[in-house]
Design a protein around this motif. Structure first.
Motif, PDB file in Angstrom:
ATOM      1  N   UNK A  28      98.275 -12.935  11.308  1.00  0.00           N
ATOM      2  CA  UNK A  28      98.162 -13.616   9.879  1.00  0.00           C
ATOM      3  C   UNK A  28      99.040 -14.773   9.817  1.00  0.00           C
ATOM      4  N   UNK A  29      98.472 -15.751   9.235  1.00  0.00           N
ATOM      5  CA  UNK A  29      98.962 -17.029   8.829  1.00  0.00           C
ATOM      6  C   UNK A  29      98.787 -17.628   7.659  1.00  0.00           C
ATOM      7  N   UNK A  30      99.488 -18.474   7.112  1.00  0.00           N
ATOM      8  CA  UNK A  30      99.247 -19.089   5.823  1.00  0.00           C
ATOM      9  C   UNK A  30      99.749 -20.743   5.832  1.00  0.00           C
ATOM     10  N   UNK A  31      99.027 -21.447   5.367  1.00  0.00           N
ATOM     11  CA  UNK A  31      99.641 -22.785   5.170  1.00  0.00           C
ATOM     12  C   UNK A  31      99.789 -23.046   3.626  1.00  0.00           C
ATOM     13  N   UNK A  32     100.534 -24.056   3.087  1.00  0.00           N
ATOM     14  CA  UNK A  32     100.750 -24.623   1.910  1.00  0.00           C
ATOM     15  C   UNK A  32     100.724 -26.087   2.037  1.00  0.00           C
ATOM     16  N   UNK A  33     100.299 -26.733   0.979  1.00  0.00           N
ATOM     17  CA  UNK A  33     100.355 -28.006   1.022  1.00  0.00           C
ATOM     18  C   UNK A  33      99.560 -28.468  -0.339  1.00  0.00           C
ATOM     19  N   UNK A  44      98.148 -32.709   2.393  1.00  0.00           N
ATOM     20  CA  UNK A  44      99.400 -33.581   2.622  1.00  0.00           C
ATOM     21  C   UNK A  44     100.881 -32.377   2.570  1.00  0.00           C
ATOM     22  N   UNK A  45     101.698 -32.655   2.921  1.00  0.00           N
ATOM     23  CA  UNK A  45     102.855 -31.843   3.053  1.00  0.00           C
ATOM     24  C   UNK A  45     102.564 -30.243   3.516  1.00  0.00           C
ATOM     25  N   UNK A  46     101.834 -30.350   4.588  1.00  0.00           N
ATOM     26  CA  UNK A  46     101.390 -29.087   5.335  1.00  0.00           C
ATOM     27  C   UNK A  46     102.791 -28.404   5.875  1.00  0.00           C
ATOM     28  N   UNK A  47     102.805 -27.011   5.429  1.00  0.00           N
ATOM     29  CA  UNK A  47     103.681 -25.974   6.045  1.00  0.00           C
ATOM     30  C   UNK A  47     102.731 -24.868   6.524  1.00  0.00           C
ATOM     31  N   UNK A  48     103.201 -24.383   7.931  1.00  0.00           N
ATOM     32  CA  UNK A  48     102.493 -23.368   8.374  1.00  0.00           C
ATOM     33  C   UNK A  48     103.529 -22.203   8.980  1.00  0.00           C
ATOM     34  N   UNK A  49     103.054 -21.038   8.465  1.00  0.00           N
ATOM     35  CA  UNK A  49     103.902 -19.842   9.022  1.00  0.00           C
ATOM     36  C   UNK A  49     103.020 -18.904   9.630  1.00  0.00           C
ATOM     37  N   UNK A  50     103.304 -18.472  10.724  1.00  0.00           N
ATOM     38  CA  UNK A  50     102.407 -17.172  11.409  1.00  0.00           C
ATOM     39  C   UNK A  50     103.505 -16.130  11.745  1.00  0.00           C
ATOM     40  N   UNK A  51     102.822 -14.892  11.280  1.00  0.00           N
ATOM     41  CA  UNK A  51     103.440 -13.745  11.441  1.00  0.00           C
ATOM     42  C   UNK A  51     102.223 -12.702  12.246  1.00  0.00           C
ATOM     43  N   UNK A  52     102.541 -12.612  13.565  1.00  0.00           N
ATOM     44  CA  UNK A  52     101.287 -11.636  14.099  1.00  0.00           C
ATOM     45  C   UNK A  52      99.893 -12.382  14.146  1.00  0.00           C
ATOM     46  N   UNK A  95      97.009 -23.219  -1.248  1.00  0.00           N
ATOM     47  CA  UNK A  95      97.344 -22.056  -0.157  1.00  0.00           C
ATOM     48  C   UNK A  95      96.244 -21.534   0.624  1.00  0.00           C
ATOM     49  N   UNK A  96      96.131 -21.383   1.914  1.00  0.00           N
ATOM     50  CA  UNK A  96      95.009 -21.162   2.930  1.00  0.00           C
ATOM     51  C   UNK A  96      95.931 -20.002   3.562  1.00  0.00           C
ATOM     52  N   UNK A  97      95.097 -18.812   3.709  1.00  0.00           N
ATOM     53  CA  UNK A  97      95.204 -17.834   4.711  1.00  0.00           C
ATOM     54  C   UNK A  97      94.318 -17.612   5.730  1.00  0.00           C
ATOM     55  N   UNK A  98      94.952 -17.453   6.996  1.00  0.00           N
ATOM     56  CA  UNK A  98      94.100 -17.306   8.044  1.00  0.00           C
ATOM     57  C   UNK A  98      94.383 -16.107   8.723  1.00  0.00           C
ATOM     58  N   UNK A 120      87.320 -14.518  17.757  1.00  0.00           N
ATOM     59  CA  UNK A 120      87.022 -16.100  17.842  1.00  0.00           C
ATOM     60  C   UNK A 120      87.962 -17.168  17.391  1.00  0.00           C
ATOM     61  N   UNK A 121      89.275 -16.753  17.389  1.00  0.00           N
ATOM     62  CA  UNK A 121      90.124 -17.499  17.150  1.00  0.00           C
ATOM     63  C   UNK A 121      90.657 -17.245  15.559  1.00  0.00           C
ATOM     64  N   UNK A 122      91.336 -18.320  15.096  1.00  0.00           N
ATOM     65  CA  UNK A 122      91.721 -18.272  13.548  1.00  0.00           C
ATOM     66  C   UNK A 122      90.696 -18.691  12.792  1.00  0.00           C
ATOM     67  N   UNK A 123      90.453 -17.696  11.696  1.00  0.00           N
ATOM     68  CA  UNK A 123      89.373 -18.038  10.539  1.00  0.00           C
ATOM     69  C   UNK A 123      90.341 -17.711   9.293  1.00  0.00           C
ATOM     70  N   UNK A 124      89.786 -18.702   8.485  1.00  0.00           N
ATOM     71  CA  UNK A 124      90.048 -18.572   6.911  1.00  0.00           C
ATOM     72  C   UNK A 124      89.798 -17.216   6.390  1.00  0.00           C
TER      73      UNK A 124
END
Length: 141
Positions: A84-89, A74-82, A109-112, A117-121
């Motif tokens: 790397x990306x992270x999500x909070x929730x 719930x309450x997912x927030x996603x930020x992408x920079x180049x 917090x998850x970092x991708x 092969x695409x986005x990997x955690x």
């Protein structure tokens, strides 16, 4: 598809795999995680896992104890920079571990990282769960 949408898609795959793990099967984690030696996880049961082998083993160990689990983000927030990306929730749900139902409600917090092969955690970090810590401690007695 935007990079944020791609990360949301990767997150959906991660939470699908996490729900299968919470029902006894951690096999799908291999498809969403990077297999890099630098990946990390800090689970609600404590500890810090470093490297794909250790992270995969930690999910496999929980899967051996887990049944009837459901986890939602719930309450997912996603930020992408180049690349790397992270999500909070907030992860919410429940899981039965070794026959004991445990409520889940903790920040995550998850970092991708984007690779061929695409986005990997590459990192998963949740708050500690006292209920899970107590259950794990009781199983060691």
């Amino acid at each position: 598809m935007s990079a944020q949408d791609e990360v949301r898609d990767a997150s959906g795959k991660f939470y699908g795999a996490l729900n299968r793990m919470a029902n006894g099967d951690a096999g799908d984690m291999a498809g969403i995680w990077s297999h890099d030696a630098a990946v990390t996880a800090m689970h609600p049961i404590g500890g810090r896992e470093v490297g794909w082998d250790a992270v995969a083993n930690s999910f496999a160990q929980v899967a051996q104890l887990a049944t009837a689990g459901e986890v939602k983000l719930d309450d997912q927030t996603v930020q992408v920079t180049g690349d790397l990306a992270y999500e909070l929730g907030t992860e919410r749900g429940k899981v039965t571990m070794a026959g004991h139902e445990v409520a889940i409600e903790h920040r995550v917090t998850n970092v991708y990282r984007r690779d061929s092969g695409g986005w990997k955690i590459v990192h998963h970090h949740t708050d500690l769960s006292q209920a899970m810590l107590d259950l794990v401690a009781s199983l060691k007695k």
